[in-house]
Enzyme design. Structure first.
Site, PDB file in Angstrom:
ATOM      1  N   ARG A  39       0.829  -1.211   0.000  1.00 19.78           N
ATOM      2  CA  ARG A  39       0.000   0.000   0.000  1.00 19.78           C
ATOM      3  C   ARG A  39       0.862   1.259   0.000  1.00 19.78           C
ATOM      4  O   ARG A  39       0.457   2.277  -0.563  1.00 19.78           O
ATOM      5  CB  ARG A  39      -0.924  -0.002   1.210  1.00 19.78           C
ATOM      6  N   LYS A 209     -15.852 -16.197   5.740  1.00 18.12           N
ATOM      7  CA  LYS A 209     -17.268 -15.998   6.042  1.00 18.12           C
ATOM      8  C   LYS A 209     -18.119 -15.670   4.825  1.00 18.12           C
ATOM      9  O   LYS A 209     -17.817 -14.746   4.088  1.00 18.12           O
ATOM     10  CB  LYS A 209     -17.410 -14.857   7.047  1.00 18.12           C
TER      11      LYS A 209
HETATM   12  C1  3PG Z   1      -8.517  -1.555   5.358  1.00 19.65           C
HETATM   13  O1  3PG Z   1      -7.454  -2.125   5.604  1.00 19.65           O
HETATM   14  O2  3PG Z   1      -9.577  -2.167   5.116  1.00 19.65           O
HETATM   15  C2  3PG Z   1      -8.507  -0.050   5.291  1.00 19.65           C
HETATM   16  O3  3PG Z   1      -7.241   0.463   5.521  1.00 19.65           O
HETATM   17  C3  3PG Z   1      -9.516   0.509   6.249  1.00 19.65           C
HETATM   18  O4  3PG Z   1      -9.215   0.122   7.551  1.00 19.65           O
HETATM   19  P1  3PG Z   1     -10.389  -0.226   8.563  1.00 19.65           P
HETATM   20  O5  3PG Z   1     -10.978  -1.532   8.111  1.00 19.65           O
HETATM   21  O6  3PG Z   1      -9.748  -0.329   9.920  1.00 19.65           O
HETATM   22  O7  3PG Z   1     -11.395   0.882   8.493  1.00 19.65           O
END
Ligand code: 3PG
Ligand code: MG
Length: 400
Positions: A39, A209
């Protein structure tokens, strides 16, 4: 309508660009080391383009899900991410301050020169971030002359200030808002996939799931010619159809979630025809089962007959969308199915798109990421976008 991209921001010389990135990288629970930096790498083209254009850049991201207890959250500061970013950009990156906003941060940003990069502290350290708080957002928005959203992985989070209230505050101040190159690419590819895919379209699904992915599966069934299901959720379907899954744990609510999909099994949905199962009290003892699994064994991967069947279907498809590993791939003994699916996709002439999260990690672990058409940086965001959800974060971005 098309959204503004960084090319539409005009002359950026001497401008301070506030960029929301998704640097929520998976971390080692004990050491806090970054396990996978894809990322962070994903945002590099946009950051480089902004710097080349003469801007200075203020990066902001969340990292993990802080509890509010500083002792527990100390591994969630942006320090490790900032070091990795500095390596990837090959220039210094400094933290603006120890809090997300405040006088130190304002002073650090005021001292920035073109080419400088600073990072705000983890935006979730401030409880106002996930309340989409306007005062918090206004304080962040005041730091930048323009806003860029390059955080595809977080675009589905409608209540996060850095995604929604911050660009709203920039708009109120008459400042422009654009998407970055990563978000632009993700949208073009996923939009293309959902509107004009090369046919026939095949989807491969896995993961634990059914209940988490029910809307996604329904959306996919409308678009694809065929859906292959593996992973833990395949045992839910098999159990619902009367197969004995041995000691594989299947929750009642999962069985209920699978019910409305059973009518597609055998037509649009193909389930595994065999599996690898491991002894629950000694995972190194494994056995293949074609149908019923013996008591004391639990399913951990698709079997060789299933892999051959899946590979054949992948070969015949013109587009393949994959979300969710088909086995417990983190364990080398149970990774053959997931690796095999990745290999079949990489070797096919099809357009291949991998939904982020752990599927992306698996593909990368096996070295097939560069052989796919696209590996999304979105986990939940990828699922939500394919489902057709409209994101508040993107609604904030200026139209061209
Ligand atoms: C993820 O990894 O899905 C995004 O960075 C968002 O993070 P979160 O699920 O903690 O909101
Ligand atoms: Mg998420």
């Amino acid at each position: 309508m098309a959204k503004k991209t960084i090319a539409d921001l005009g002359d950026l010389t001497g401008k301070r660009v506030l960029i929301r990135v998704d640097f929520n990288a998976p971390l080692d629970k004990m050491s806090g080391e970054i396990k996978n930096d894809r990322r962070i790498r994903g945002a590099i083209p946009t950051l480089k383009a902004l710097l080349t254009a003469g801007a200075s850049v203020i990066c902001m991201s969340h990292l993990g899900r802080p509890s509010g207890d500083p002792a527990k959250d100390k591994l969630l500061t942006m320090d490790k991410v900032l070091e990795r970013l500095a390596d990837l950009l090959d220039r210094p990156v400094t933290k603006a301050g120890s809090t997300v906003v405040g006088p130190d941060v304002t002073a650090a940003v005021a001292a920035m020169k073109p080419g400088d990069v600073v990072m705000l502290e983890n935006v979730r350290f401030d409880p106002r971030e996930q309340k989409n708080d306007p005062a918090f957002a206004a304080a962040i928005a005041a730091l930048g002359d323009a806003y860029v959203n390059d955080a595809f992985g977080t675009c589905h989070n409608d209540g996060d200030a850095s995604m929604v209230a911050v660009p709203a505050a920039l708009k109120a101040a008459g400042k422009p808002r654009a998407v970055g190159l990563l978000v632009e690419k993700e949208l073009v590819i996923i939009d293309g996939l959902m509107t004009t895919p090369k046919e026939p379209v095949l989807a491969v699904m896995g993961g634990a799931k059914v209940s988490d992915k029910i809307a996604f599966i329904h959306a996919l069934l409308k678009k694809v010619d065929h859906l292959l299901i593996g992973g833990k959720m395949a045992y839910t379907f098999r159990k619902a159809l009367g197969v004995d899954v041995g000691s594989t744990r299947v929750a009642d609510e999962e069985l209920a979630a699978a019910q409305p999909l059973l009518e597609y099994v055998g037509t649009k949905i193909t389930l595994p025809v065999d599996c690898l199962a491991a002894k629950s009290d000694n995972l190194a003892t494994t056995q293949f089962f074609d149908r019923d699994i013996d008591a004391g064994f639990e399913g951990v991967d698709i079997g060789p007959k299933t892999l051959a069947l899946f590979a054949e279907k992948i070969k015949a498809a013109a587009t393949v969308i994959w979300n969710g590993p088909v086995g417990w791939f983190e364990k080398p003994l149970f990774s053959k199915g997931t690796q095999g699916v990745a290999e079949a996709m990489a070797g096919s002439g099809a357009v291949t798109v991998v939904g982020g999260g752990e599927t992306a990690e698996a593909v990368e672990q096996f070295g097939y990421d560069t052989k796919m058409t696209h590996v999304s940086t979105g986990g939940g965001a990828f699922l939500a976008y394919v489902e057709g959800k409209k994101f508040q974060s993107l609604a904030q971005i200026d139209d061209k």
